[in-house]
Scaffold this active site. Structure first.
Site, PDB file in Angstrom:
ATOM      1  N   THR A   1     -13.312 -11.364 -30.414  1.00 37.90           N
ATOM      2  CA  THR A   1     -12.671 -10.140 -30.087  1.00 37.90           C
ATOM      3  C   THR A   1     -11.356 -10.387 -30.221  1.00 37.90           C
ATOM      4  O   THR A   1     -10.597 -10.198 -31.143  1.00 37.90           O
ATOM      5  CB  THR A   1     -13.243  -9.599 -28.575  1.00 37.90           C
ATOM      6  OG1 THR A   1     -13.027 -10.672 -27.671  1.00 37.90           O
ATOM      7  CG2 THR A   1     -14.562  -9.122 -28.761  1.00 37.90           C
TER       8      THR A   1
ATOM      9  N   LYS B   1     -17.191 -17.515 -28.477  1.00 39.64           N
ATOM     10  CA  LYS B   1     -16.001 -16.603 -28.418  1.00 39.64           C
ATOM     11  C   LYS B   1     -15.471 -16.727 -27.289  1.00 39.64           C
ATOM     12  O   LYS B   1     -16.218 -16.803 -26.126  1.00 39.64           O
ATOM     13  CB  LYS B   1     -16.660 -15.293 -29.020  1.00 39.64           C
ATOM     14  CG  LYS B   1     -17.164 -14.342 -28.330  1.00 39.64           C
ATOM     15  CD  LYS B   1     -16.648 -13.604 -26.974  1.00 39.64           C
ATOM     16  CE  LYS B   1     -15.454 -12.910 -27.324  1.00 39.64           C
ATOM     17  NZ  LYS B   1     -15.138 -12.213 -25.983  1.00 39.64           N
TER      18      LYS B   1
ATOM     19  N   THR C   1     -15.675 -14.769 -20.113  1.00 42.24           N
ATOM     20  CA  THR C   1     -15.821 -13.430 -21.152  1.00 42.24           C
ATOM     21  C   THR C   1     -16.129 -14.651 -22.276  1.00 42.24           C
ATOM     22  O   THR C   1     -15.375 -14.631 -22.819  1.00 42.24           O
ATOM     23  CB  THR C   1     -14.651 -12.747 -21.448  1.00 42.24           C
ATOM     24  OG1 THR C   1     -14.372 -11.973 -20.141  1.00 42.24           O
ATOM     25  CG2 THR C   1     -15.043 -11.677 -22.431  1.00 42.24           C
TER      26      THR C   1
ATOM     27  N   GLU D   1      -5.616 -16.331 -24.113  1.00 46.19           N
ATOM     28  CA  GLU D   1      -4.779 -15.159 -24.698  1.00 46.19           C
ATOM     29  C   GLU D   1      -3.347 -15.318 -24.210  1.00 46.19           C
ATOM     30  O   GLU D   1      -2.854 -15.695 -23.276  1.00 46.19           O
ATOM     31  CB  GLU D   1      -5.065 -13.992 -23.901  1.00 46.19           C
ATOM     32  CG  GLU D   1      -6.431 -13.511 -24.430  1.00 46.19           C
ATOM     33  CD  GLU D   1      -7.170 -12.374 -23.838  1.00 46.19           C
ATOM     34  OE1 GLU D   1      -8.100 -11.843 -24.105  1.00 46.19           O
ATOM     35  OE2 GLU D   1      -6.554 -11.922 -22.491  1.00 46.19           O
TER      36      GLU D   1
END
Length: 400
Positions: A150, A176, A187, A273
Site C-alpha cells: 500500500t 507489506k 499494519t 513512512e
C-alpha cells in the site's frame, strides 16, 4: 543457512499470482494469491485490536484446524468497519477462488489491507480472480510481494535454504508494512512458506517465537492496525525427516525462520513512512524482560525522541525523560545512556562529550541508543525509525 532468490515461491510446490482489478486508483496490482500444490500445515498470528477486519475474523476461524492450502490477498481496501458485509464478502470471494482452485472453501484464507470503511468492490474482485489464478507461477514470488503493498515504497521478501539431515529445506517470506507499525503486530501482512516436513505443534511454536522476536519488536508510529496477519504454510515437499519440538532439527529450522522474520521486520522499519533513519533502542540490565521491553517501547514511540532524531539533534535528555515516563519503576541515579558506543549520561547525570562527535553519530542512517539500568540481568530491544514531515504528508493525504 544460505540466502536464495525466489521469495515466497522459492520452496517446492508454491505458486503465486497477481493482477489489478481496479481497487487502487493508480492501476497497480491489487490482488495476490499464494497457493501450494499440496495441503499445508498452517499457523498464524493476528492483530490484537478489538476492531478487526472481516478478512481477519474469517482467517482466524479457518486456521483453527491448523491446515490450509492458499491465501487470497487484496490491497487498497481493508474490508473493515462496514458491518456484517465484511465476512459475507470475504466468504463469497474465497468461495469463488476455492472453486477455481478445486479446493474446499475452508482451505483458503484471506487477508486485506488498505482504507478502512469502504465496502470491498466484490464484483471487481470476482472478475479479477480468473486472471489471478491463470497467472499462478513459480516465478511470481516478487510479483506477489509487490501486489500486497500500500504505502510501501519497496517490496519486501527473502528466502533461505538450510540442511536437515541431508535434505535441502527452504524457508521464505514476504511482507507489506510501512505505517501503523506497533509492537504486537502492525499494519502488516506477512506470509511465510516452507517445504519442510514439520509437526503442527512444532510449526506453531516456531512461528510464535519468530513473530515475538521480530514483528512484535518494531514500531513506526505506535498505532495498531485492524488487519494485521502473519501466516505460515508448510507443505512437506522437502522430504526431510519430520521436525519435532526440542530436537536439533527443530533448532536449525527455528534459526532459519527467525532469521527470515527479523530480516523482514527490519525491511519494514527501513521503509517506515517518511523515515530517513533506522533506530535500535536497547534497554539492558533491567529487573525483568517486561520492564526492559516497556521502557524500550516507550522510548521508541516517543514523538519527541523520533523528531529529535529526524532533526539530527543528540538530545539525550529526551531519552532519559521518556524512560522515566514509561511507568516502570527505575532508579534514575543508576541509569546510563549511550549513543552508539559513546556514553552521554552516567548515573543519572550528563557526561562532558564533544557535541561534534554526537552530531556525527546522528548523521548516520542507523543509530543505536542504549539505556543501562544497572538493576538486573534482563535486556530487550525495539527497532523504530524517525518521524519526519513526510510521514505527516503521507498520512494526511492517504489514498489507495
Amino acid at each position: 543457512m544460505k540466502i536464495i532468490k525466489g521469495g515466497v515461491t522459492a520452496p517446492k510446490g508454491f505458486l503465486a499470482g497477481s493482477t489489478s482489478c481496479g481497487i487502487k486508483k493508480s492501476g497497480k496490482t491489487d490482488l495476490a494469491l499464494l497457493f501450494s500444490t499440496t495441503p499445508c500445515v498452517t499457523a498464524g498470528t493476528f492483530t490484537t485490536n478489538r476492531v478487526k477486519s472481516g478478512s481477519v475474523v474469517l482467517s482466524i476461524e479457518r486456521l483453527k484446524k491448523g491446515s490450509a492450502q492458499a491465501v487470497f490477498v487484496n490491497s487498497g481496501n481493508a474490508n473493515c468497519c462496514v458491518g456484517k458485509k465484511e465476512i459475507k464478502d470475504a466468504r463469497e470471494i474465497t468461495s469463488l477462488a476455492a472453486r477455481k482452485l478445486n479446493l474446499k472453501n475452508d482451505s483458503i484464507l484471506i487477508a486485506s489491507t488498505g482504507i478502512i470503511g469502504r465496502p470491498l468492490p466484490v464484483n471487481k474482485i470476482k472478475n479479477g480472480i480468473k486472471g489471478l489464478i491463470q497467472n499462478l507461477s513459480k516465478s511470481n514470488g516478487t510479483s506477489f510481494a509487490k501486489a500486497i503493498m500500500t504505502t510501501d515504497t519497496v517490496h519486501k521478501e527473502i528466502a533461505v535454504e538450510i540442511n536437515i539431515k541431508g535434505k535441502v529445506v527452504k524457508v521464505a517470506g514476504a511482507v507489506k508494512g510501512a505505517g501503523m507499525i506497533c509492537p504486537n503486530m502492525a499494519t502488516m501482512l506477512a506470509f511465510f512458506t516452507t517445504d519442510a516436513v514439520i509437526e503442527k505443534e512444532a510449526l506453531k511454536q516456531a512461528f510464535k517465537e519468530s513473530v515475538y522476536d521480530s514483528f512484535n519488536k518494531i514500531t513506526i508510529d505506535g498505532d495498531m492496525s485492524t488487519n494485521d496477519s502473519a501466516i505460515i504454510f508448510a507443505n512437506s515437499m522437502a522430504g526431510n525427516s519430520v521436525i519435532k519440538k526440542n530436537t536439533r532439527d527443530y533448532a536449525i529450522f527455528l534459526d532459519a525462520i527467525k532469521f527470515v522474520a527479523k530480516e523482514l521486520s527490519r525491511k519494514i522499519v527501513l521503509d517506515g513512512e517518511g523515515a530517513t533513519r533506522f533506530i535500535e533502542i536497547i534497554v539492558k540490565d533491567a529487573k525483568t524482560e517486561n520492564m526492559a521491553g516497556s521502557i524500550a517501547r516507550h522510548i521508541a514511540n516517543s514523538n519527541l525522541v523520533k523528531t529529535m532524531i529526524a532533526g539530527g539533534d543528540p538530545n539525550w535528555g529526551r531519552i532519559a525523560a521518556s524512560a522515566g515516563a514509561s511507568g516502570v519503576k527505575i532508579n534514575s541515579g543508576r541509569m546510563d545512556i549511550y549513543f552508539g558506543r559513546v556514553l552521554v549520561m552516567k548515573n543519572g547525570a550528563g557526561v562532558n562529550v564533544s557535541r561534534m562527535l554526537l552530531l556525527d553519530i546522528f548523521r548516520k542512517k542507523e543509530i543505536k541508543i542504549v539505556v543501562d539500568l544497572k538493576s538486573g540481568k534482563y535486556t530487550d530491544r525495539i527497532w523504530t525509525c524517525d518521524f519526519t514531515e513526510e510521514y505527516v504528508k503521507i498520512n494526511s493525504e492517504y489514498e489507495a
